[in-house]
Design a protein around this motif. Structure first.
Motif, PDB file in Angstrom:
ATOM      1  N   MET A  83      50.422 -77.877  -5.097  1.00 21.41           N
ATOM      2  CA  MET A  83      50.244 -77.253  -6.418  1.00 21.41           C
ATOM      3  C   MET A  83      50.752 -75.819  -6.372  1.00 21.41           C
ATOM      4  N   GLU A  84      51.709 -75.496  -7.219  1.00 22.74           N
ATOM      5  CA  GLU A  84      52.321 -74.182  -7.226  1.00 22.74           C
ATOM      6  C   GLU A  84      51.551 -73.257  -8.164  1.00 22.74           C
ATOM      7  N   LEU A  85      50.355 -72.904  -7.742  1.00 20.44           N
ATOM      8  CA  LEU A  85      49.512 -72.047  -8.582  1.00 20.44           C
ATOM      9  C   LEU A  85      48.920 -70.960  -7.705  1.00 20.44           C
ATOM     10  N   ALA A  86      49.492 -69.763  -7.758  1.00 22.25           N
ATOM     11  CA  ALA A  86      49.063 -68.674  -6.880  1.00 22.25           C
ATOM     12  C   ALA A  86      48.048 -67.813  -7.602  1.00 22.25           C
ATOM     13  N   LEU A  87      46.825 -67.826  -7.073  1.00 23.09           N
ATOM     14  CA  LEU A  87      45.750 -67.075  -7.707  1.00 23.09           C
ATOM     15  C   LEU A  87      45.919 -65.571  -7.535  1.00 23.09           C
ATOM     16  N   ASP A  88      46.756 -65.152  -6.558  1.00 26.34           N
ATOM     17  CA  ASP A  88      46.944 -63.730  -6.346  1.00 26.34           C
ATOM     18  C   ASP A  88      48.002 -63.162  -7.290  1.00 26.34           C
ATOM     19  N   LEU A 142      37.948 -79.520 -16.837  1.00 28.03           N
ATOM     20  CA  LEU A 142      36.562 -79.066 -16.651  1.00 28.03           C
ATOM     21  C   LEU A 142      36.150 -78.016 -17.677  1.00 28.03           C
ATOM     22  N   PRO A 143      36.972 -76.977 -17.935  1.00 25.76           N
ATOM     23  CA  PRO A 143      36.600 -76.028 -18.995  1.00 25.76           C
ATOM     24  C   PRO A 143      36.455 -76.707 -20.348  1.00 25.76           C
ATOM     25  N   GLY A 144      37.319 -77.670 -20.633  1.00 20.67           N
ATOM     26  CA  GLY A 144      37.235 -78.387 -21.906  1.00 20.67           C
ATOM     27  C   GLY A 144      35.941 -79.168 -22.041  1.00 20.67           C
ATOM     28  N   LEU A 145      35.541 -79.846 -20.981  1.00 26.36           N
ATOM     29  CA  LEU A 145      34.283 -80.593 -21.001  1.00 26.36           C
ATOM     30  C   LEU A 145      33.100 -79.647 -21.229  1.00 26.36           C
ATOM     31  N   ALA A 146      33.128 -78.486 -20.558  1.00 26.37           N
ATOM     32  CA  ALA A 146      32.030 -77.523 -20.685  1.00 26.37           C
ATOM     33  C   ALA A 146      31.945 -76.963 -22.101  1.00 26.37           C
ATOM     34  N   ALA A 147      33.099 -76.576 -22.670  1.00 24.06           N
ATOM     35  CA  ALA A 147      33.111 -76.003 -24.018  1.00 24.06           C
ATOM     36  C   ALA A 147      32.641 -77.012 -25.052  1.00 24.06           C
ATOM     37  N   LEU A 161      36.360 -72.441 -11.799  1.00 24.61           N
ATOM     38  CA  LEU A 161      36.259 -70.996 -12.011  1.00 24.61           C
ATOM     39  C   LEU A 161      36.427 -70.626 -13.485  1.00 24.61           C
ATOM     40  N   ALA A 162      37.201 -71.431 -14.196  1.00 30.25           N
ATOM     41  CA  ALA A 162      37.474 -71.136 -15.607  1.00 30.25           C
ATOM     42  C   ALA A 162      36.317 -71.520 -16.525  1.00 30.25           C
ATOM     43  N   ILE A 163      35.331 -72.232 -15.997  1.00 37.94           N
ATOM     44  CA  ILE A 163      34.211 -72.686 -16.835  1.00 37.94           C
ATOM     45  C   ILE A 163      33.409 -71.503 -17.381  1.00 37.94           C
ATOM     46  N   ILE A 164      33.159 -70.506 -16.538  1.00 42.03           N
ATOM     47  CA  ILE A 164      32.318 -69.376 -16.960  1.00 42.03           C
ATOM     48  C   ILE A 164      32.920 -68.621 -18.153  1.00 42.03           C
ATOM     49  N   PRO A 165      34.180 -68.153 -18.077  1.00 46.78           N
ATOM     50  CA  PRO A 165      34.733 -67.473 -19.261  1.00 46.78           C
ATOM     51  C   PRO A 165      34.846 -68.397 -20.467  1.00 46.78           C
ATOM     52  N   THR A 166      35.047 -69.672 -20.224  1.00 48.89           N
ATOM     53  CA  THR A 166      35.119 -70.627 -21.335  1.00 48.89           C
ATOM     54  C   THR A 166      33.804 -70.670 -22.092  1.00 48.89           C
ATOM     55  N   LEU A 170      43.402 -66.327 -18.419  1.00 50.68           N
ATOM     56  CA  LEU A 170      42.143 -65.834 -18.987  1.00 50.68           C
ATOM     57  C   LEU A 170      42.284 -65.516 -20.472  1.00 50.68           C
ATOM     58  N   LEU A 171      43.438 -64.938 -20.855  1.00 46.67           N
ATOM     59  CA  LEU A 171      43.674 -64.632 -22.256  1.00 46.67           C
ATOM     60  C   LEU A 171      43.728 -65.913 -23.082  1.00 46.67           C
ATOM     61  N   ALA A 172      44.430 -66.913 -22.568  1.00 46.64           N
ATOM     62  CA  ALA A 172      44.539 -68.192 -23.272  1.00 46.64           C
ATOM     63  C   ALA A 172      43.177 -68.862 -23.410  1.00 46.64           C
ATOM     64  N   ILE A 173      42.400 -68.833 -22.337  1.00 48.23           N
ATOM     65  CA  ILE A 173      41.075 -69.444 -22.365  1.00 48.23           C
ATOM     66  C   ILE A 173      40.150 -68.689 -23.304  1.00 48.23           C
TER      67      ILE A 173
END
Length: 249
Positions: free
Chosen positions: A1-6, A55-60, A205-210, A15-18
């Protein structure tokens, strides 16, 4: 997965999109994946973006459902919901092989016709009603889109909007639908090896801001009128149509 958290830019954009999507989610019941998936996909793959938002979608959606709790409304739409749940499995299977452009062309046509009919009449509550015998077909299409693209609001939103539901009822019905379709999507993803550890970690990790921004949207919704709510919803539909057209072109 090409997703660099740094990568600061990626994290900031996500975060802005969420945040924006979650506020719309709290106000209208729709909006989170519509804004978040395309923006996140700009920095990573579409498959990554779709899986990250499960997961964020399910939580929201769970938060909106627990806030409004209009369970009796679901009986009228059981054919749409059951067919959509099954479609979620089928759509997830198609995620890596489907033709995105063809599906988006269908969405452009559907939403465009809805908007034309809406603006051609004084009241939007009676436009584009779907016969009961076709509800299952539209539900299946919506569930398939949810599984394949992570975005089914182009069908789900107008479907419930045409029923003339008040704000809270509309938010509950759409949120329950997205939760149901998302559950099917999540179960199917686990069977086709899309739920990697990295994707699940970032999604968690995205669940909390969601949840924080969805709650903010719910509070805002209590302070706006039905007329304002309806205008926000139509603007959202128009933005969805523009984004779909741009994607096709």
């Amino acid at each position: 997965m090409e997703l660099a958290l740094d990568q600061t830019l990626l994290v900031a954009a996500a975060l802005l999109a969420i945040a924006l999507g979650s506020i719309f989610k709290g106000i209208t019941g729709v909006g989170l994946p519509i804004l978040a998936v395309p923006m996140i996909a700009t920095f990573t793959s579409v498959a990554d973006a779709v899986v990250l938002m499960v997961l964020p979608g399910l939580a929201a959606n769970a938060l909106v459902i627990l806030t409004h709790r209009k369970w009796h409304l679901l009986l009228e739409h059981k054919a749409f919901l059951v067919a959509g749940f099954l479609g979620g499995f089928f759509g997830t299977w198609l995620l890596s092989v489907m033709d995105d452009r063809s599906l988006k062309l269908l969405l452009v046509a559907w939403l465009g016709i809805y908007l034309v009919q809406y603006f051609s009449r004084r009241s939007g509550s009676h436009v584009f009603r779907i016969p009961r015998w076709l509800a299952g077909a539209f539900g299946g299409a919506a569930g398939t889109l949810q599984g394949a693209m992570g975005i089914s609001a182009s069908v789900v939103g107008p479907y419930f909007h045409a029923s003339g539901l008040a704000r809270n009822r509309y938010a509950f019905c759409t949120a329950f639908t997205f939760l149901l379709f998302g559950a099917a999507q999540f179960m199917a993803m686990s069977q086709v090896s899309l739920l990697t550890t990295d994707r699940l970690s970032v999604g968690a990790l995205a669940i909390i801001p969601t949840l924080v921004f969805t709650q903010l949207g719910i509070r805002i919704s209590r302070k706006i009128s039905e007329k304002t709510f309806n205008r926000v919803l139509i603007v959202l539909f128009i933005l969805m149509e523009i984004k779909l057209i741009l994607d096709v072109l």
